[in-house]
Design a protein around this motif. Structure first.
Motif, PDB file in Angstrom:
ATOM      1  N   PHE A 222      -4.021 -13.317   4.180  1.00  0.00           N
ATOM      2  CA  PHE A 222      -2.894 -12.814   3.402  1.00  0.00           C
ATOM      3  C   PHE A 222      -1.854 -12.293   4.391  1.00  0.00           C
ATOM      4  O   PHE A 222      -2.162 -11.417   5.212  1.00  0.00           O
ATOM      5  N   SER A 223      -0.634 -12.801   4.322  1.00  0.00           N
ATOM      6  CA  SER A 223       0.374 -12.411   5.311  1.00  0.00           C
ATOM      7  C   SER A 223       1.761 -12.376   4.696  1.00  0.00           C
ATOM      8  O   SER A 223       2.082 -13.145   3.785  1.00  0.00           O
TER       9      SER A 223
ATOM     10  N   LYS B 281      -5.113 -25.155   2.806  1.00  0.00           N
ATOM     11  CA  LYS B 281      -4.660 -25.028   1.426  1.00  0.00           C
ATOM     12  C   LYS B 281      -4.119 -23.613   1.247  1.00  0.00           C
ATOM     13  O   LYS B 281      -4.709 -22.639   1.723  1.00  0.00           O
ATOM     14  N   GLY B 282      -2.991 -23.498   0.556  1.00  0.00           N
ATOM     15  CA  GLY B 282      -2.422 -22.168   0.381  1.00  0.00           C
ATOM     16  C   GLY B 282      -1.358 -22.150  -0.692  1.00  0.00           C
ATOM     17  O   GLY B 282      -1.026 -23.167  -1.310  1.00  0.00           O
ATOM     18  N   THR B 283      -0.793 -20.958  -0.904  1.00  0.00           N
ATOM     19  CA  THR B 283       0.273 -20.782  -1.879  1.00  0.00           C
ATOM     20  C   THR B 283       1.058 -19.537  -1.516  1.00  0.00           C
ATOM     21  O   THR B 283       0.675 -18.785  -0.618  1.00  0.00           O
ATOM     22  N   VAL B 284       2.150 -19.321  -2.229  1.00  0.00           N
ATOM     23  CA  VAL B 284       2.961 -18.116  -2.066  1.00  0.00           C
ATOM     24  C   VAL B 284       2.945 -17.358  -3.388  1.00  0.00           C
ATOM     25  O   VAL B 284       3.174 -17.945  -4.455  1.00  0.00           O
ATOM     26  N   ALA B 285       2.645 -16.072  -3.336  1.00  0.00           N
ATOM     27  CA  ALA B 285       2.622 -15.261  -4.552  1.00  0.00           C
ATOM     28  C   ALA B 285       4.015 -15.203  -5.177  1.00  0.00           C
ATOM     29  O   ALA B 285       5.031 -15.277  -4.480  1.00  0.00           O
ATOM     30  N   ASP B 286       4.053 -15.071  -6.498  1.00  0.00           N
ATOM     31  CA  ASP B 286       5.347 -15.007  -7.179  1.00  0.00           C
ATOM     32  C   ASP B 286       5.973 -13.627  -7.007  1.00  0.00           C
ATOM     33  O   ASP B 286       5.437 -12.761  -6.304  1.00  0.00           O
ATOM     34  N   PHE B 287       7.118 -13.412  -7.649  1.00  0.00           N
ATOM     35  CA  PHE B 287       7.845 -12.155  -7.463  1.00  0.00           C
ATOM     36  C   PHE B 287       7.079 -10.948  -8.005  1.00  0.00           C
ATOM     37  O   PHE B 287       7.374  -9.807  -7.649  1.00  0.00           O
ATOM     38  N   ASP B 288       6.074 -11.207  -8.849  1.00  0.00           N
ATOM     39  CA  ASP B 288       5.236 -10.119  -9.351  1.00  0.00           C
ATOM     40  C   ASP B 288       3.982  -9.919  -8.505  1.00  0.00           C
ATOM     41  O   ASP B 288       3.127  -9.098  -8.848  1.00  0.00           O
ATOM     42  N   GLY B 289       3.861 -10.698  -7.415  1.00  0.00           N
ATOM     43  CA  GLY B 289       2.711 -10.570  -6.523  1.00  0.00           C
ATOM     44  C   GLY B 289       1.493 -11.351  -6.969  1.00  0.00           C
ATOM     45  O   GLY B 289       0.432 -11.248  -6.332  1.00  0.00           O
ATOM     46  N   ASN B 290       1.605 -12.152  -8.036  1.00  0.00           N
ATOM     47  CA  ASN B 290       0.455 -12.906  -8.546  1.00  0.00           C
ATOM     48  C   ASN B 290       0.333 -14.261  -7.835  1.00  0.00           C
ATOM     49  O   ASN B 290       1.342 -14.898  -7.516  1.00  0.00           O
ATOM     50  N   TYR B 291      -0.889 -14.713  -7.617  1.00  0.00           N
ATOM     51  CA  TYR B 291      -1.111 -15.995  -6.954  1.00  0.00           C
ATOM     52  C   TYR B 291      -2.372 -16.652  -7.509  1.00  0.00           C
ATOM     53  O   TYR B 291      -3.270 -15.989  -8.040  1.00  0.00           O
ATOM     54  N   THR B 292      -2.451 -17.981  -7.366  1.00  0.00           N
ATOM     55  CA  THR B 292      -3.631 -18.750  -7.759  1.00  0.00           C
ATOM     56  C   THR B 292      -3.752 -19.964  -6.846  1.00  0.00           C
ATOM     57  O   THR B 292      -2.763 -20.644  -6.571  1.00  0.00           O
ATOM     58  N   ILE B 293      -4.973 -20.222  -6.376  1.00  0.00           N
ATOM     59  CA  ILE B 293      -5.277 -21.433  -5.620  1.00  0.00           C
ATOM     60  C   ILE B 293      -6.444 -22.123  -6.314  1.00  0.00           C
ATOM     61  O   ILE B 293      -7.493 -21.506  -6.528  1.00  0.00           O
ATOM     62  N   ASN B 294      -6.269 -23.400  -6.653  1.00  0.00           N
ATOM     63  CA  ASN B 294      -7.307 -24.159  -7.349  1.00  0.00           C
ATOM     64  C   ASN B 294      -7.982 -25.153  -6.406  1.00  0.00           C
ATOM     65  O   ASN B 294      -7.594 -25.312  -5.251  1.00  0.00           O
ATOM     66  N   ASN B 295      -8.983 -25.828  -6.940  1.00  0.00           N
ATOM     67  CA  ASN B 295      -9.704 -26.902  -6.219  1.00  0.00           C
ATOM     68  C   ASN B 295     -10.277 -26.430  -4.891  1.00  0.00           C
ATOM     69  O   ASN B 295     -10.082 -27.053  -3.843  1.00  0.00           O
ATOM     70  N   ILE B 296     -11.001 -25.320  -4.914  1.00  0.00           N
ATOM     71  CA  ILE B 296     -11.654 -24.789  -3.719  1.00  0.00           C
ATOM     72  C   ILE B 296     -13.124 -25.225  -3.748  1.00  0.00           C
ATOM     73  O   ILE B 296     -13.845 -24.930  -4.696  1.00  0.00           O
ATOM     74  N   PRO B 297     -13.587 -25.911  -2.708  1.00  0.00           N
ATOM     75  CA  PRO B 297     -14.994 -26.340  -2.677  1.00  0.00           C
ATOM     76  C   PRO B 297     -15.943 -25.143  -2.551  1.00  0.00           C
ATOM     77  O   PRO B 297     -15.539 -24.048  -2.137  1.00  0.00           O
ATOM     78  N   ASP B 298     -17.203 -25.351  -2.909  1.00  0.00           N
ATOM     79  CA  ASP B 298     -18.213 -24.331  -2.684  1.00  0.00           C
ATOM     80  C   ASP B 298     -18.294 -24.008  -1.194  1.00  0.00           C
ATOM     81  O   ASP B 298     -18.177 -24.887  -0.341  1.00  0.00           O
TER      82      ASP B 298
ATOM     83  N   LYS C 266       0.824  -1.206   0.000  1.00  0.00           N
ATOM     84  CA  LYS C 266       0.000   0.000   0.000  1.00  0.00           C
ATOM     85  C   LYS C 266       0.857   1.255   0.000  1.00  0.00           C
ATOM     86  O   LYS C 266       0.447   2.301  -0.504  1.00  0.00           O
ATOM     87  N   ASN C 267       2.075   1.155   0.544  1.00  0.00           N
ATOM     88  CA  ASN C 267       2.938   2.317   0.652  1.00  0.00           C
ATOM     89  C   ASN C 267       3.702   2.595  -0.636  1.00  0.00           C
ATOM     90  O   ASN C 267       3.900   3.752  -1.019  1.00  0.00           O
ATOM     91  N   THR C 268       4.154   1.529  -1.317  1.00  0.00           N
ATOM     92  CA  THR C 268       5.035   1.728  -2.479  1.00  0.00           C
ATOM     93  C   THR C 268       4.487   1.174  -3.783  1.00  0.00           C
ATOM     94  O   THR C 268       5.056   1.412  -4.848  1.00  0.00           O
ATOM     95  N   ASN C 269       3.379   0.397  -3.712  1.00  0.00           N
ATOM     96  CA  ASN C 269       2.806  -0.311  -4.863  1.00  0.00           C
ATOM     97  C   ASN C 269       3.713  -1.396  -5.425  1.00  0.00           C
ATOM     98  O   ASN C 269       3.451  -1.945  -6.497  1.00  0.00           O
ATOM     99  N   ASP C 270       4.778  -1.730  -4.713  1.00  0.00           N
ATOM    100  CA  ASP C 270       5.658  -2.814  -5.152  1.00  0.00           C
ATOM    101  C   ASP C 270       4.964  -4.156  -4.914  1.00  0.00           C
ATOM    102  O   ASP C 270       4.219  -4.320  -3.942  1.00  0.00           O
ATOM    103  N   PRO C 271       5.209  -5.146  -5.783  1.00  0.00           N
ATOM    104  CA  PRO C 271       4.608  -6.479  -5.561  1.00  0.00           C
ATOM    105  C   PRO C 271       5.186  -7.136  -4.312  1.00  0.00           C
ATOM    106  O   PRO C 271       6.344  -6.899  -3.946  1.00  0.00           O
ATOM    107  N   ILE C 272       4.376  -7.972  -3.658  1.00  0.00           N
ATOM    108  CA  ILE C 272       4.785  -8.662  -2.438  1.00  0.00           C
ATOM    109  C   ILE C 272       4.610 -10.167  -2.641  1.00  0.00           C
ATOM    110  O   ILE C 272       3.536 -10.627  -3.050  1.00  0.00           O
ATOM    111  N   SER C 273       5.651 -10.908  -2.337  1.00  0.00           N
ATOM    112  CA  SER C 273       5.576 -12.369  -2.410  1.00  0.00           C
ATOM    113  C   SER C 273       4.983 -12.892  -1.105  1.00  0.00           C
ATOM    114  O   SER C 273       5.644 -13.527  -0.281  1.00  0.00           O
ATOM    115  N   ALA C 274       3.692 -12.624  -0.902  1.00  0.00           N
ATOM    116  CA  ALA C 274       3.003 -12.943   0.353  1.00  0.00           C
ATOM    117  C   ALA C 274       2.454 -14.368   0.330  1.00  0.00           C
ATOM    118  O   ALA C 274       2.291 -14.991  -0.723  1.00  0.00           O
ATOM    119  N   THR C 275       2.149 -14.871   1.504  1.00  0.00           N
ATOM    120  CA  THR C 275       1.499 -16.171   1.646  1.00  0.00           C
ATOM    121  C   THR C 275      -0.013 -15.987   1.659  1.00  0.00           C
ATOM    122  O   THR C 275      -0.529 -15.119   2.356  1.00  0.00           O
TER     123      THR C 275
END
Length: 737
Positions: free
Chosen positions: A71-72, A47-64, A30-39
């Motif tokens: 996000f941390s 179930k979880g993942t770690v965002a890539d160096f560009d801050g992008n993430y995807t989690i699949n196979n989520i039940p209804d 929020k302070n710099t707009n830089d991407p964050i490799s967050a969990t």
């Protein structure tokens, strides 16, 4: 049987037909707009993942369903979002994290709605085992002694029993692998029986938790969170080893885990061995040596609408029983008398996900084999075999507006069997059943939580011995019933200032030893006489917690008043049997009051600088104005800590120095003596380095650096004037791949 098979078939068809959802997005500062490799982590699904160096993430196979998504990232305030998933949709959640000097928040597992601590109605203390290890703790029990409001009753370094706000033994319930730990915890000299290897963190509920856990949670809960499985697509391995100069002890553990899209696996083995500890007066406490073997394994399947986790833990503890200061030795071979204890924990947790609700089904089998050798190393004078089956079913109802509701049933079947010559408690069967309902109501600045529960416990014991003998134990057939309730609120009165108010009742049915004991308990040097007319302990606690935090400082003040009706305690008599003083189990109303107060200073922009201070106090009294036994003394803990930001090869470094002041304990029961205060200094440094894909952690710490000669009021060696541990310099090494 046909109906059961039809139900399984329907559930299987439902699971295969259910839709698949995905979560995707981008995370920036929020302070710099830089991407964050967050969990990004969904606690209910594990179930979880770690965002890539560009801050992008995807989690699949989520039940209804509706799930809290956390996000941390280190150096940023954790954020929890409630997101809904239906009909094979892809939910996009872009997020900006705010920089913060406050440590990264984790989800609290021991409370039913799995929220961040900042969103939780109950104040729950949480600490990672990495932090406990860095403080120089020899065992898990010794490590929890650093948590404000938590102490241990110790028998040397090998045995420690948790004390929460002055209550211990069967008044404090321990949970491991999601099931209640049963290992004859009635005995003062009976420890936790679980190794810290494979334990990720410890959560402590300070106060009645009978609503969630039933009998024996009257004083609080020690909840041990097992290590998480690896994130999807990752394989990890680690090896760690520690050396403790005081006991010439070593502790080593090796772990490996791997995860696919649906199937996950982990395993960990550990071995520790210690010689007699050296006191501040330079003598070693004869036969305080101990060793421990531990193995943990787990497998998890996570499907579209079904999740199942199976875990197993085996622990073998061999613990010497000191009787006097004798021959000085550095040997690690046990001498008589000693305990040999096997603990087996097998647990399975299944979760079925429906459109807007879920069903959690947990079951656990525990086998505790406790042997005590007194005269011969191959023949157990005392042998107790305890078989326990636990079950826990909770249905998370569809969310109705801001209401989240859980209904459930819990229970236990337990069988105790004697196979030794000595009998402390008779052969017996115990059956527990409890039903509960609890709701959480969320508003913008107010969270409310309430619940009710009904429990029943039935104890049937067999007669032991001959009716002609003095130590004859009669058969017992008793039932205990209790109704408990809880009401709590968390309010954000003004910005950065929150108040928690909790009112809760709890209960504890008397244990088998309190009801039936008739004989010498060698471990405590007492002839204990049970009381079959004992009734439920019933308590009511009011708890007030104030918390203020900004970018520079955190402040907390927690106060409590705990009224316990029919408090059970041991009282000495003038009688002597077999050259041993006789103690009777009695009941009287009691009250405990006190709290924990402290602050954490981390001035911005000097985020690497931390000054932490806490004070804890508890006073316990019977109605006749006598003080309760084994009440911890008041204490102050001050820690100065520095943490340095990531470098190139050096990932992180930290250093600390702690001064702990324990005051005189003058508020003692009629059969205790006063204990003088003392001050202990500890310090340590730790660094981690990355070499290609290998992470190396190196730590050096020291406890009781001034080699202070002291006796803790909660040490079982106090009666013999045996000092606690002196100076110890400890080295920790860990390699992660």
């Amino acid at each position: 049987m046909k109906n059961y098979l039809c139900l399984l078939a329907v559930l299987f068809l439902y699971a295969t037909a259910s839709s698949q959802n995905s979560l995707t997005g981008n995370i920036t500062s929020k302070n710099t707009n830089d991407p964050i490799s967050a969990t990004v982590y969904i606690p209910q699904l594990e179930k979880g993942t770690v965002a890539d160096f560009d801050g992008n993430y995807t989690i699949n196979n989520i039940p209804d369903g509706n799930y809290n998504v956390v996000f941390s990232s280190l150096g940023y305030a954790s954020v929890s979002r409630k997101l809904s998933f239906t009909n094979r949709e892809t939910v996009t959640e872009n997020l900006q994290l705010q920089e913060s000097a406050v440590e990264m928040e984790e989800v609290i597992i021991s409370t039913p709605f799995h929220k961040l601590q900042s969103d939780n109605v109950m104040k729950v203390e949480r600490v990672s085992t990495d932090e406990l290890r860095a403080s120089g703790a020899v065992t898990l029990a010794e490590g929890i002694n650093t948590i404000a409001g938590v102490n241990i009753i110790s028998t040397g370094t090998g045995i420690g029993k948790p004390v929460i706000r002055g209550l211990s033994s069967n008044r404090v319930l321990t949970y491991a692998q999601g099931v209640r730990l049963e290992n004859q915890q009635f005995g003062d000299e009976h420890g936790l029986g679980i190794n810290e290897a494979g334990i990720e963190s410890v959560e402590v509920i300070k106060g009645p938790a009978s609503l969630l856990y039933g009998s024996d949670a009257l004083g609080g809960v020690l909840y041990l969170n097992p290590e998480k499985f690896a994130l999807t697509g990752e394989t990890q391995a680690d090896l760690s080893s520690s050396y403790f100069s005081n006991t010439l002890g070593t502790s080593t553990n090796l772990g490996i885990k791997t995860s696919g899209e649906k199937l996950k696996f982990l395993a960990r083995g550990a071995y520790a061995s210690f010689s007699d500890y050296k006191s501040g007066a330079a003598y070693r406490v004869t036969n305080s040596r101990f060793n421990e073997k531990d193995f943990k394994a787990g497998v998890q399947y996570s499907g579209i609408a079904f999740k199942s986790t199976l875990r197993y833990n085996y622990n073998r503890s061999n613990i010497g029983i000191p009787e006097e200061i004798g021959v000085q030795s550095r040997s690690k071979d046990l001498e008589l008398p000693f305990q040999e204890i096997d603990n087996h924990i097998l647990s399975i947790e299944n979760t079925l996900f429906f459109n807007n609700s879920s069903l959690d089904v947990k079951a656990g089998y525990l086998f505790n084999d406790r042997r005590e050798f007194e005269d011969e190393p191959d023949v157990a004078a005392l042998r107790l075999k305890l078989n326990t089956f636990n079950y826990d079913l909770k249905y998370h109802l569809p969310q109705l507006g801001n209401f989240e509701t859980i209904v459930g049933v819990q229970g236990m079947f337990q069988n105790n069997k004697n196979e030794g010559e000595e009998i402390l408690i008779p052969d017996a069967k115990t059956t527990d059943v409890g039903v509960l309902a609890t709701s959480h109501y969320h508003l913008e600045k107010v969270d409310l939580q309430a619940g009710v529960r009904l429990d029943t416990r039935k104890i049937n014991s067999e007669a032991a011995g001959s009716p002609m003998d003095q130590d004859y134990i009669e058969a017992l057939d008793k039932s205990f019933t209790s109704f408990t309730a809880a009401l709590g609120a968390k309010m954000d009165l003004v910005e950065k200032f929150s108040v928690r108010i909790n009112l809760a009742s709890g209960f504890r049915a008397p244990n088998l030893a309190e009801l039936t004991s008739e004989g010498v308990h060698e471990g405590t040097n007492r002839y204990e006489r049970g009381n079959s007319s004992l009734t439920n302990e019933q308590n009511f606690q009011a708890d007030l917690a104030l918390e203020y935090r900004n970018e520079h400082i955190e402040f907390f003040a927690n106060g409590f008043y705990n009224a316990v009706n029919n408090y059970i305690y041991l009282a000495p008599t003038n009688e002597i049997i077999d050259n041993t003083a006789v103690y009777n189990y009695l009941q009287d109303n009691a009250a405990l009051y006190g709290g924990e107060f402290g602050f954490h200073l981390h001035p911005h922009p000097l985020d690497w600088l931390h000054l932490e201070s806490s004070f804890e106090t508890v006073t316990g009294k019977l109605d006749d104005n006598g003080y309760l036994p084994l009440s911890p003394a008041n204490s102050v803990r001050n820690t100065f800590r520095v943490e340095f930001a990531d470098g190139n090869a050096r990932k992180a470094s930290s250093a600390f120095i702690t001064l702990e002041n324990t005051f005189d304990q003058n508020n003692v029961s009629i059969f205790e003596t006063r204990t003088a205060g003392y001050s202990l200094v500890s310090a340590g440094v730790e660094s981690s380095f990355t070499l290609n894909k290998i992470l190396l952690k190196v730590g050096l710490n020291g406890t009781n650096l001034t080699n202070k000669q002291y006796v803790s009021h909660l040490s079982r060696f106090k009666l013999d004037n045996i000092l606690n541990m002196g100076r110890s310099i400890n080295v920790n090494l860990k390699v992660e791949i």
